[in-house]
Design a protein around this motif. Structure first.
Motif, PDB file in Angstrom:
ATOM      1  N   GLU A  55     -71.911 -12.728  47.115  1.00 37.16           N
ATOM      2  CA  GLU A  55     -72.519 -13.573  46.084  1.00 37.16           C
ATOM      3  C   GLU A  55     -71.424 -14.335  45.342  1.00 37.16           C
ATOM      4  OE1 GLU A  55     -74.373 -11.536  42.851  1.00 37.16           O
ATOM      5  OE2 GLU A  55     -73.100  -9.784  43.079  1.00 37.16           O
ATOM      6  N   VAL A  57     -69.755 -15.158  42.027  1.00 35.94           N
ATOM      7  CA  VAL A  57     -69.650 -14.513  40.720  1.00 35.94           C
ATOM      8  C   VAL A  57     -68.765 -15.365  39.817  1.00 35.94           C
ATOM      9  CG1 VAL A  57     -68.909 -12.433  39.506  1.00 35.94           C
ATOM     10  CG2 VAL A  57     -69.930 -12.250  41.773  1.00 35.94           C
ATOM     11  N   VAL A  65     -66.059 -15.398  45.280  1.00 42.97           N
ATOM     12  CA  VAL A  65     -67.083 -14.853  46.172  1.00 42.97           C
ATOM     13  C   VAL A  65     -66.789 -13.369  46.348  1.00 42.97           C
ATOM     14  CG1 VAL A  65     -68.028 -14.887  48.501  1.00 42.97           C
ATOM     15  CG2 VAL A  65     -67.411 -17.035  47.377  1.00 42.97           C
ATOM     16  N   LEU A  66     -67.757 -12.534  45.966  1.00 39.73           N
ATOM     17  CA  LEU A  66     -67.580 -11.081  46.036  1.00 39.73           C
ATOM     18  C   LEU A  66     -68.711 -10.468  46.856  1.00 39.73           C
ATOM     19  CD1 LEU A  66     -66.747 -10.242  42.294  1.00 39.73           C
ATOM     20  CD2 LEU A  66     -65.131 -10.622  44.156  1.00 39.73           C
ATOM     21  N   THR A  67     -68.396  -9.305  47.427  1.00 40.61           N
ATOM     22  CA  THR A  67     -69.448  -8.590  48.149  1.00 40.61           C
ATOM     23  C   THR A  67     -70.463  -8.062  47.141  1.00 40.61           C
ATOM     24  OG1 THR A  67     -68.271  -6.509  47.996  1.00 40.61           O
ATOM     25  CG2 THR A  67     -67.827  -7.854  49.931  1.00 40.61           C
ATOM     26  N   ARG A  68     -71.678  -7.861  47.584  1.00 37.06           N
ATOM     27  CA  ARG A  68     -72.694  -7.342  46.666  1.00 37.06           C
ATOM     28  C   ARG A  68     -72.490  -5.845  46.472  1.00 37.06           C
ATOM     29  NH1 ARG A  68     -76.525 -11.266  45.607  1.00 37.06           N
ATOM     30  NH2 ARG A  68     -76.594 -12.910  47.175  1.00 37.06           N
ATOM     31  N   PRO A  69     -72.782  -5.368  45.243  1.00 34.40           N
ATOM     32  CA  PRO A  69     -72.545  -3.946  44.934  1.00 34.40           C
ATOM     33  C   PRO A  69     -73.244  -3.005  45.901  1.00 34.40           C
ATOM     34  CG  PRO A  69     -73.118  -5.166  42.939  1.00 34.40           C
ATOM     35  CD  PRO A  69     -73.291  -6.109  44.082  1.00 34.40           C
ATOM     36  N   ALA A  72     -71.093  -1.567  48.596  1.00 29.98           N
ATOM     37  CA  ALA A  72     -69.804  -0.965  48.228  1.00 29.98           C
ATOM     38  C   ALA A  72     -69.583   0.375  48.923  1.00 29.98           C
ATOM     39  CB  ALA A  72     -69.724  -0.803  46.712  1.00 29.98           C
ATOM     40  N   ILE A  75     -68.851   0.103  52.721  1.00 27.34           N
ATOM     41  CA  ILE A  75     -67.532  -0.495  52.971  1.00 27.34           C
ATOM     42  C   ILE A  75     -66.435   0.520  52.688  1.00 27.34           C
ATOM     43  CG2 ILE A  75     -65.893  -2.241  52.149  1.00 27.34           C
ATOM     44  CD1 ILE A  75     -68.339  -4.066  51.639  1.00 27.34           C
ATOM     45  N   GLU A  76     -66.656   1.288  51.601  1.00 28.00           N
ATOM     46  CA  GLU A  76     -65.633   2.245  51.235  1.00 28.00           C
ATOM     47  C   GLU A  76     -65.593   3.416  52.213  1.00 28.00           C
ATOM     48  OE1 GLU A  76     -63.911   3.275  46.860  1.00 28.00           O
ATOM     49  OE2 GLU A  76     -66.042   3.518  47.234  1.00 28.00           O
ATOM     50  N   SER A  81     -62.153  -1.294  52.608  1.00 21.32           N
ATOM     51  CA  SER A  81     -61.623  -1.693  51.317  1.00 21.32           C
ATOM     52  C   SER A  81     -61.795  -0.519  50.371  1.00 21.32           C
ATOM     53  CB  SER A  81     -62.372  -2.923  50.789  1.00 21.32           C
ATOM     54  OG  SER A  81     -61.668  -3.479  49.704  1.00 21.32           O
ATOM     55  N   VAL A  82     -60.983  -0.448  49.356  1.00 21.87           N
ATOM     56  CA  VAL A  82     -61.137   0.644  48.388  1.00 21.87           C
ATOM     57  C   VAL A  82     -61.365   0.059  47.012  1.00 21.87           C
ATOM     58  CG1 VAL A  82     -59.868   2.487  49.513  1.00 21.87           C
ATOM     59  CG2 VAL A  82     -58.616   0.748  48.250  1.00 21.87           C
ATOM     60  N   ARG A  83     -62.157   0.778  46.225  1.00 18.87           N
ATOM     61  CA  ARG A  83     -62.396   0.252  44.885  1.00 18.87           C
ATOM     62  C   ARG A  83     -61.191   0.518  43.996  1.00 18.87           C
ATOM     63  NH1 ARG A  83     -67.939   2.492  43.025  1.00 18.87           N
ATOM     64  NH2 ARG A  83     -68.243   2.781  45.240  1.00 18.87           N
ATOM     65  N   ALA A  84     -61.018  -0.337  43.014  1.00 21.91           N
ATOM     66  CA  ALA A  84     -59.865  -0.215  42.119  1.00 21.91           C
ATOM     67  C   ALA A  84     -59.902   1.143  41.437  1.00 21.91           C
ATOM     68  CB  ALA A  84     -59.906  -1.324  41.070  1.00 21.91           C
ATOM     69  N   LYS A  86     -59.887   4.105  38.798  1.00 23.06           N
ATOM     70  CA  LYS A  86     -60.431   4.137  37.430  1.00 23.06           C
ATOM     71  C   LYS A  86     -59.304   4.054  36.417  1.00 23.06           C
ATOM     72  CE  LYS A  86     -64.831   6.604  37.415  1.00 23.06           C
ATOM     73  NZ  LYS A  86     -65.528   5.716  36.492  1.00 23.06           N
TER      74      LYS A  86
END
Lengths: 194, 252
Positions: A55, A57, A65-69, A72, A75-76, A81-84, A86
């Motif tokens: 989408e 953003v 352009v980011l992937t939709r939540p 997530a 993908i992880e 890809s890894v989420r940032a 915390k």
């Protein structure tokens, strides 16, 4: 999609960071700011209407352009890809103070948080989330810090106005003076016990 | 406290660099956080803290958690103990201008609590953003020279014209060496004055004099007059100048 919308899509795909409307406008010398806005809106609708996995953003003053939540987790799991990681409580608190009080010096941050802030400030600066925005006129001319565009990017915010408003917070920052006499320590103690 | 004491506290990782920063990795992000936690646990009002009790609990918690090396916690502990003492002092009525010694602590706690609230919001926002992925890491593009100019021949020629028009027209000087011959003019005047007491300008100049000869003669005359070898006399303005021999002056 209009040719301009296609061009913007390509540009947003090629860049690894949010691009501002001004930056996008340089792609086509014949396009003005309004054209770019219309094309961006077209691109957003295209992604939404056709239910794309990505989408458009708006964040940090630009577009990305980011992937939709919803994707997530998958993908992880696949480790594409890894989420940032915390942010720690100390980091978030320090960022909160700076975001609301900027430009703000180290002493004021330490006063509010009640702990020394040197290490946190250094790591935030290294990560590019805050930057030195000037020097105070106070004795020793201490450095003043402010948040960066990367800070907004990390929080997915368009601008600082998206921070919660002071009046929306449950605890207002007004000086609260304890009320009457006779309500001493012992009374409060008893009250709390009951 | 000795090193062995430190080693016996299991809660505190024994690093070479004191435990000051370890605190942030523990359950509390600072003394205000710990204080808020104690108040919440006891369901106490921030605005009216039973200082005596909370001070004792704070000290105990600091001790139990092994935070007693962190200066920030000790600072807060000492403030609380001081407040506890202040609260024990007899106080007058509010009309006497009694100020609650807790006011400053209450203000800080409320302020900190608000920052905590904001921090939670920020954390939530960051979590939400982390649900979405952008393109992977792309190396930042190298700094490229500006793109080549696109222009046609006429633009280029017009630009050249503008540049040329801007050049100021040069002022040229031709310098020709025309050495003055002051020495021979001097010699000529001296020779003339040997024969005659007085000579005129035209005599000194000689016939067929060029501009260079005139200048040379003038300079020679002035130089000789300065040396005291001759006198330049003009009886009235604009009348011909008389060049007279000067008898040598007696030595001063």
């Amino acid at each position: 999609m209009s040719p301009l919308a296609q061009l913007l899509e390509a540009a947003l795909f090629s860049a690894g960071r949010p691009l501002t409307a001004e930056e996008l406008a340089t792609l086509d010398p014949d396009a003005n700011a309004a054209d770019v806005r219309v094309a961006l809106e077209q691109l957003r609708e295209h992604y939404d209407f056709n239910q794309h996995g990505v989408e458009l953003v708006e964040l940090a003053g630009g577009y990305q352009v980011l992937t939709r939540p919803v994707h997530a987790a998958a993908i992880e799991r696949a480790q594409f890809s890894v989420r940032a990681p915390k942010l720690t409580a100390a980091t978030l608190e320090t960022l909160a103070v700076i975001a609301y009080r900027q430009p703000v010096g180290r002493v004021a941050i330490e006063e509010i948080r009640g702990v020394s802030a040197g290490g946190v400030l250094r790591s935030l600066q290294e990560r590019g989330l805050i930057e030195v925005v000037g020097r105070s006129e106070a004795l020793g001319r201490p450095l003043l810090y402010g948040t960066t565009a990367l800070f907004l990017e990390l929080l997915g915010m368009r601008d600082l106005a998206e921070l919660p408003k002071a009046e929306e917070l449950t605890i207002a920052l007004r000086p609260h003076l304890p009320t009457s006499e006779g309500e001493d320590d012992a009374a409060a103690y008893v009250e709390a016990e009951s | 406290m000795t090193a062995t004491d430190t080693a016996t506290l299991p809660e505190v990782p024994t690093t070479a660099f004191g435990a000051g920063f370890v605190v942030e990795l523990e359950a509390f992000s600072g003394p205000l956080d710990l204080l808020l936690h104690l108040l919440r646990e006891e369901e106490l009002e921030i605005a009216d803290i039973p200082i005596a009790r909370i001070a004792d609990q704070f000290l105990q918690a600091v001790h139990e958690l092994g935070l007693n090396q962190a200066a920030d916690y000790l600072d807060m502990a000492s403030r609380l103990v001081r407040l506890k003492a202040q609260m024990l002092l007899p106080r007058g009525s509010e009309e006497d201008g009694w100020e609650d010694p807790r006011a400053e602590l209450v203000r800080r706690l409320l302020e900190y609590q608000q920052i905590r609230e904001v921090a939670v919001c920020l954390g939530r926002a960051a979590d939400k953003r982390a649900e979405q992925f952008a393109r992977g890491y792309l190396p930042p593009p190298p700094l490229l020279p500006p793109p080549p100019l696109t222009l046609n021949l006429f633009d280029l020629l017009a630009a050249i014209d503008r540049v040329i028009a801007g050049i100021p027209s040069p002022v040229l000087h031709r310098v020709v060496a025309r050495p003055l011959d002051v020495e021979s003019a001097t010699r000529r005047i001296e020779d003339l004055l040997l024969d005659r007491e007085e000579i005129r300008w035209l005599d000194a100049l000689g016939s067929g004099a060029t501009i260079v000869d005139v200048l040379s003669t003038l300079l020679a005359l002035l130089e000789l007059a300065k040396r005291g070898s001759l006198r330049l006399v003009q009886s009235t303005p604009f009348c011909p100048m008389v060049i007279a021999r000067e008898s040598p002056r007696p030595a001063a």
